[in-house]
Write a protein that holds these residues in place. Sequence first.
Motif, PDB file in Angstrom:
ATOM      1  N   ALA A  13      73.252  78.959 -16.688  1.00  9.09           N
ATOM      2  CA  ALA A  13      72.779  78.598 -18.028  1.00  9.09           C
ATOM      3  C   ALA A  13      72.224  79.826 -18.746  1.00  9.09           C
ATOM      4  CB  ALA A  13      71.730  77.500 -17.933  1.00  9.09           C
ATOM      5  N   GLU A  14      71.453  80.643 -18.036  1.00 15.29           N
ATOM      6  CA  GLU A  14      70.864  81.839 -18.639  1.00 15.29           C
ATOM      7  C   GLU A  14      71.958  82.807 -19.111  1.00 15.29           C
ATOM      8  OE1 GLU A  14      68.023  85.544 -17.259  1.00 15.29           O
ATOM      9  OE2 GLU A  14      67.767  83.592 -16.258  1.00 15.29           O
ATOM     10  N   GLU A  15      72.965  83.036 -18.265  1.00 14.52           N
ATOM     11  CA  GLU A  15      74.072  83.917 -18.644  1.00 14.52           C
ATOM     12  C   GLU A  15      74.855  83.343 -19.818  1.00 14.52           C
ATOM     13  OE1 GLU A  15      75.213  85.862 -14.304  1.00 14.52           O
ATOM     14  OE2 GLU A  15      75.987  83.875 -14.828  1.00 14.52           O
ATOM     15  N   TYR A  16      75.050  82.040 -19.825  1.00 20.67           N
ATOM     16  CA  TYR A  16      75.767  81.364 -20.910  1.00 20.67           C
ATOM     17  C   TYR A  16      75.101  81.647 -22.251  1.00 20.67           C
ATOM     18  CZ  TYR A  16      77.037  77.457 -23.986  1.00 20.67           C
ATOM     19  OH  TYR A  16      77.425  76.692 -25.053  1.00 20.67           O
ATOM     20  N   TYR A  17      73.772  81.498 -22.301  1.00 18.68           N
ATOM     21  CA  TYR A  17      73.080  81.729 -23.574  1.00 18.68           C
ATOM     22  C   TYR A  17      73.165  83.192 -24.005  1.00 18.68           C
ATOM     23  CZ  TYR A  17      71.338  76.978 -23.931  1.00 18.68           C
ATOM     24  OH  TYR A  17      71.254  75.617 -24.071  1.00 18.68           O
ATOM     25  N   VAL A  18      73.185  84.120 -23.080  1.00 20.66           N
ATOM     26  CA  VAL A  18      73.330  85.541 -23.424  1.00 20.66           C
ATOM     27  C   VAL A  18      74.733  85.804 -23.959  1.00 20.66           C
ATOM     28  CG1 VAL A  18      73.429  87.889 -22.481  1.00 20.66           C
ATOM     29  CG2 VAL A  18      71.565  86.352 -21.813  1.00 20.66           C
ATOM     30  N   VAL A  19      75.751  85.330 -23.250  1.00 20.86           N
ATOM     31  CA  VAL A  19      77.142  85.598 -23.617  1.00 20.86           C
ATOM     32  C   VAL A  19      77.518  84.946 -24.951  1.00 20.86           C
ATOM     33  CG1 VAL A  19      79.539  85.104 -22.928  1.00 20.86           C
ATOM     34  CG2 VAL A  19      77.923  85.991 -21.264  1.00 20.86           C
ATOM     35  N   THR A  20      76.983  83.784 -25.236  1.00 22.52           N
ATOM     36  CA  THR A  20      77.378  83.067 -26.451  1.00 22.52           C
ATOM     37  C   THR A  20      76.434  83.287 -27.640  1.00 22.52           C
ATOM     38  OG1 THR A  20      76.221  81.048 -25.729  1.00 22.52           O
ATOM     39  CG2 THR A  20      78.574  81.263 -25.148  1.00 22.52           C
ATOM     40  N   SER A  21      75.353  84.014 -27.445  1.00 30.00           N
ATOM     41  CA  SER A  21      74.417  84.225 -28.559  1.00 30.00           C
ATOM     42  C   SER A  21      75.128  84.961 -29.696  1.00 30.00           C
ATOM     43  CB  SER A  21      73.188  85.002 -28.104  1.00 30.00           C
ATOM     44  OG  SER A  21      73.529  86.330 -27.816  1.00 30.00           O
ATOM     45  N   GLY A  22      74.880  84.523 -30.888  1.00 25.02           N
ATOM     46  CA  GLY A  22      75.486  85.141 -32.064  1.00 25.02           C
ATOM     47  C   GLY A  22      76.892  84.657 -32.385  1.00 25.02           C
ATOM     48  N   SER A  23      77.468  83.852 -31.525  1.00 27.55           N
ATOM     49  CA  SER A  23      78.819  83.354 -31.765  1.00 27.55           C
ATOM     50  C   SER A  23      78.777  82.139 -32.692  1.00 27.55           C
ATOM     51  CB  SER A  23      79.472  82.940 -30.442  1.00 27.55           C
ATOM     52  OG  SER A  23      80.729  82.338 -30.692  1.00 27.55           O
ATOM     53  N   GLU A  28      80.492  74.732 -24.755  1.00 21.97           N
ATOM     54  CA  GLU A  28      79.681  74.068 -23.743  1.00 21.97           C
ATOM     55  C   GLU A  28      79.868  74.827 -22.443  1.00 21.97           C
ATOM     56  OE1 GLU A  28      79.677  69.376 -24.951  1.00 21.97           O
ATOM     57  OE2 GLU A  28      81.529  70.129 -24.022  1.00 21.97           O
ATOM     58  N   LEU A  29      78.939  74.633 -21.533  1.00 27.72           N
ATOM     59  CA  LEU A  29      79.058  75.169 -20.192  1.00 27.72           C
ATOM     60  C   LEU A  29      79.267  73.980 -19.276  1.00 27.72           C
ATOM     61  CD1 LEU A  29      78.782  77.778 -18.408  1.00 27.72           C
ATOM     62  CD2 LEU A  29      76.397  77.085 -18.055  1.00 27.72           C
ATOM     63  N   ILE A  30      80.455  73.875 -18.704  1.00 28.73           N
ATOM     64  CA  ILE A  30      80.767  72.736 -17.842  1.00 28.73           C
ATOM     65  C   ILE A  30      81.217  73.274 -16.494  1.00 28.73           C
ATOM     66  CG2 ILE A  30      82.205  70.686 -17.517  1.00 28.73           C
ATOM     67  CD1 ILE A  30      82.274  70.353 -20.537  1.00 28.73           C
ATOM     68  N   GLY A  31      80.443  72.940 -15.469  1.00 33.12           N
ATOM     69  CA  GLY A  31      80.756  73.438 -14.135  1.00 33.12           C
ATOM     70  C   GLY A  31      80.724  74.951 -14.052  1.00 33.12           C
ATOM     71  N   GLY A  32      79.883  75.587 -14.879  1.00 33.03           N
ATOM     72  CA  GLY A  32      79.772  77.037 -14.875  1.00 33.03           C
ATOM     73  C   GLY A  32      80.816  77.758 -15.712  1.00 33.03           C
ATOM     74  N   ARG A  33      81.708  77.012 -16.333  1.00 32.40           N
ATOM     75  CA  ARG A  33      82.752  77.617 -17.170  1.00 32.40           C
ATOM     76  C   ARG A  33      82.463  77.345 -18.644  1.00 32.40           C
ATOM     77  NH1 ARG A  33      87.957  76.188 -13.513  1.00 32.40           N
ATOM     78  NH2 ARG A  33      87.652  77.911 -12.080  1.00 32.40           N
ATOM     79  N   ILE A  34      82.738  78.328 -19.460  1.00 34.13           N
ATOM     80  CA  ILE A  34      82.546  78.177 -20.901  1.00 34.13           C
ATOM     81  C   ILE A  34      83.767  77.494 -21.488  1.00 34.13           C
ATOM     82  CG2 ILE A  34      82.240  79.394 -23.088  1.00 34.13           C
ATOM     83  CD1 ILE A  34      80.733  81.565 -21.513  1.00 34.13           C
ATOM     84  N   VAL A  35      83.519  76.410 -22.222  1.00 37.80           N
ATOM     85  CA  VAL A  35      84.585  75.618 -22.826  1.00 37.80           C
ATOM     86  C   VAL A  35      84.369  75.605 -24.344  1.00 37.80           C
ATOM     87  CG1 VAL A  35      85.635  73.326 -22.950  1.00 37.80           C
ATOM     88  CG2 VAL A  35      84.730  74.162 -20.766  1.00 37.80           C
ATOM     89  N   ALA A  36      85.375  76.042 -25.096  1.00 36.15           N
ATOM     90  CA  ALA A  36      85.300  76.031 -26.559  1.00 36.15           C
ATOM     91  C   ALA A  36      85.535  74.622 -27.074  1.00 36.15           C
ATOM     92  CB  ALA A  36      86.346  76.983 -27.144  1.00 36.15           C
ATOM     93  N   LEU A  37      84.792  74.252 -28.107  1.00 36.08           N
ATOM     94  CA  LEU A  37      84.933  72.929 -28.715  1.00 36.08           C
ATOM     95  C   LEU A  37      85.703  73.026 -30.023  1.00 36.08           C
ATOM     96  CD1 LEU A  37      81.307  71.547 -28.221  1.00 36.08           C
ATOM     97  CD2 LEU A  37      83.303  71.200 -26.764  1.00 36.08           C
ATOM     98  N   ALA A  38      86.559  72.038 -30.261  1.00 34.33           N
ATOM     99  CA  ALA A  38      87.299  71.966 -31.524  1.00 34.33           C
ATOM    100  C   ALA A  38      86.398  71.375 -32.599  1.00 34.33           C
ATOM    101  CB  ALA A  38      88.543  71.103 -31.340  1.00 34.33           C
ATOM    102  N   SER A  39      86.690  71.691 -33.840  1.00 37.69           N
ATOM    103  CA  SER A  39      85.951  71.094 -34.950  1.00 37.69           C
ATOM    104  C   SER A  39      86.256  69.600 -35.017  1.00 37.69           C
ATOM    105  CB  SER A  39      86.354  71.744 -36.271  1.00 37.69           C
ATOM    106  OG  SER A  39      85.960  73.087 -36.280  1.00 37.69           O
ATOM    107  N   PRO A  40      85.247  68.783 -35.242  1.00 35.76           N
ATOM    108  CA  PRO A  40      85.486  67.338 -35.318  1.00 35.76           C
ATOM    109  C   PRO A  40      86.145  66.945 -36.638  1.00 35.76           C
ATOM    110  CG  PRO A  40      83.170  67.828 -35.682  1.00 35.76           C
ATOM    111  CD  PRO A  40      83.838  69.126 -35.343  1.00 35.76           C
ATOM    112  N   THR A  41      86.836  65.808 -36.602  1.00 41.79           N
ATOM    113  CA  THR A  41      87.458  65.279 -37.816  1.00 41.79           C
ATOM    114  C   THR A  41      86.396  64.601 -38.684  1.00 41.79           C
ATOM    115  OG1 THR A  41      87.892  63.117 -36.844  1.00 41.79           O
ATOM    116  CG2 THR A  41      89.606  64.822 -36.564  1.00 41.79           C
TER     117      THR A  41
END
Length: 182
Positions: A13-23, A28-41
């Motif tokens: 979780a700590e690494e996730y927040y560092v890597v994604t800050s400013g993006s 989301e972080l699921i099972g330790g992997r970063i997953v990009a989310l699509a824009s909702p309709t």
Amino acid sequence: MPNTARKEEFYTAEEYYVVTSGSEQLTELIGGRIVALASPTIQHNRIAQNLLVEMKLFIRKNKGKCEAFTAPTDVKLNEENIIIPDVFVACNPENFSKQHYIGAPDFVAEVVSTNRSDDFYRKLVLYQENGVREYWIIDPKNEKVLVYFFEDNPFPEIYDFHTPIPVRIWENRFSATIAEMY
């Protein structure tokens, strides 16, 4: 997602927040992997936002201790899973930090969109294993809602969009009819 993300590597979780800050990309972080989310309709947003409003009104009217949120509010389930539910209700105020909710919300609703398997399988297992009490999978394509109340039954109750759906965490004192929300 930022260019600094390591493919096929796992993050805490700590690494996730560092890597994604400013993006600007929602992830989301699921099972330790970063997953990009699509824009909702628009339909997705209408359902989620209207459900949120109805829940907030119920909480306020009943002077409840719970709070209702919508995306993009982070929920840190544990060190390997940080999710952004479409709608969630949390009844433990001590679990809020300045940035996110820590632990399992009492209620989560996901409006199914492009990646159906995430809501129907991956998040279902994640929420059940981490202590979410009630999980709704709202499926606009089939106009059905699968309602899991994990405390009583591992199998869902299935509702159509025109049937009032009781919220079990509130002992059925509140119900929502999805057809009225989009």
